[in-house]
Enzyme design. Structure first.
Site, PDB file in Angstrom:
ATOM      1  CB  SER A 132      20.783  20.237  72.462  1.00  0.00           C
ATOM      2  OG  SER A 132      21.731  20.541  71.483  1.00  0.00           O
ATOM      3  CD  GLU A 150      29.720  35.009  58.919  1.00  0.00           C
ATOM      4  OE1 GLU A 150      29.036  35.682  58.116  1.00  0.00           O
ATOM      5  OE2 GLU A 150      29.970  33.815  58.751  1.00  0.00           O
ATOM      6  CG  HIS A 174      24.338  24.394  72.477  1.00  0.00           C
ATOM      7  ND1 HIS A 174      24.873  23.631  73.497  1.00  0.00           N
ATOM      8  CD2 HIS A 174      23.581  23.539  71.735  1.00  0.00           C
ATOM      9  CE1 HIS A 174      24.463  22.369  73.366  1.00  0.00           C
ATOM     10  NE2 HIS A 174      23.675  22.304  72.309  1.00  0.00           N
TER      11      HIS A 174
END
Length: 274
Positions: A132, A150, A174
């Site tokens: 992460s 977006e 992720h």
């Protein structure tokens, strides 16, 4: 992929299995020396470093590591501590946990401790893993934050300086779990001399130092290669305007697939598969 004992740099997309098969963590443990492993855990990205550090200590202790130290660095001055420095010089594996990559870089960048860890990892003397936030810091440039959902645009991503473990990479984590394809594409449009690597949760990109990346885990590793990009309007539009990016090369790689960083191409076996 067989459990290798060769050292590597392991970039994990986060949320790796800590309970059941623990495949990625077991791979790290074996590459760090298995029952001869002396592991340094760096939980500094976390808001609860003592808690997260102890969680990983229990995991590697259960696996049978010879030695485990939590390098609970909460101030840059801690990186000059000769005891921590000595452990960094003699350990066989380093594991950087998740949390906030800006906090992690703020504490470790340009310190004696981090320079030791980076150089030993690059020379293949230790196995270095980051999950992460610990994955985000691997390149020279780092995605510090941003949005998703977006079209690609410059405001979608915040770029700063990472720890430069594998400088040519620009890593996002992720990845498909948080819909970050447009974020990584936005980052690469502005840094076309880098290679974009997007890593899903419970998935790991493994770099053994031979120029090859191998995929481990349950998800995918997305490679975004801009070297043949013919056009982008990135420098000519407003921060929230959509980007045009032409001739990007995108590879989606799964467990066992390999990618040649030097040739910028997937590696096929003679059977026609990877």
């Amino acid at each position: 992929m067989p459990q290798s004992t060769k050292t590597a740099i392991m970039i994990i997309g986060g949320a790796e299995d800590k309970v059941h098969g623990r495949e990625i963590l077991t791979n790290f443990f074996n590459r760090s020396g298995a029952t001869d492993a002396r592991i340094a855990i760096i939980p500094s990205a976390s808001r609860e470093p003592a808690v997260i550090g102890e969680r990983y200590r229990e995991i590697f202790n259960e696996m049978g590591a010879k030695g485990i130290e939590i390098l609970d660095i909460r101030d840059r001055e801690h990186c000059e501590n000769p005891i921590l420095q000595n452990y960094a010089e003699n350990c066989t594996g380093v594991f950087m946990t998740g949390g906030d990559q800006l906090r992690l870089c703020g504490l470790l960048a340009d310190t004696l401790l981090m320079n030791t860890i980076r150089q030993r990892a690059q020379r293949g003397e230790i196995t270095l893993a980051g999950t992460s936030a610990g994955a985000a810091v691997m390149g020279h440039y780092m995605i510090a934050g941003g949005g998703s959902g977006e079209s690609p645009n410059r405001s979608l991503v915040d770029i700063t300086t990472g720890l430069g473990i594998i400088p040519e990479l620009l890593v996002d984590q992720h990845f498909h779990n948080r819909n970050r394809m447009a974020r990584l594409m936005s980052a690469i449009a502005g840094h076309a001399d880098r290679l974009g690597i997007g890593i899903d949760e419970d998935t790991c990109a493994v770099f053994e130092g031979d120029g090859l990346m191998q995929v481990l885990g349950k998800g995918t590793v997305t490679v975004i290669d801009p070297q043949d990009m013919t056009h982008t309007n990135q420098h000519h539009v407003g921060a929230t305007d959509p980007l045009s990016i032409c001739n990007l090369k995108v590879h989606i790689l799964v467990y066992g697939d390999r990618y040649d960083l030097r040739k910028r191409m997937p590696v096929h076996s003679r059977s026609g598969s990877f």
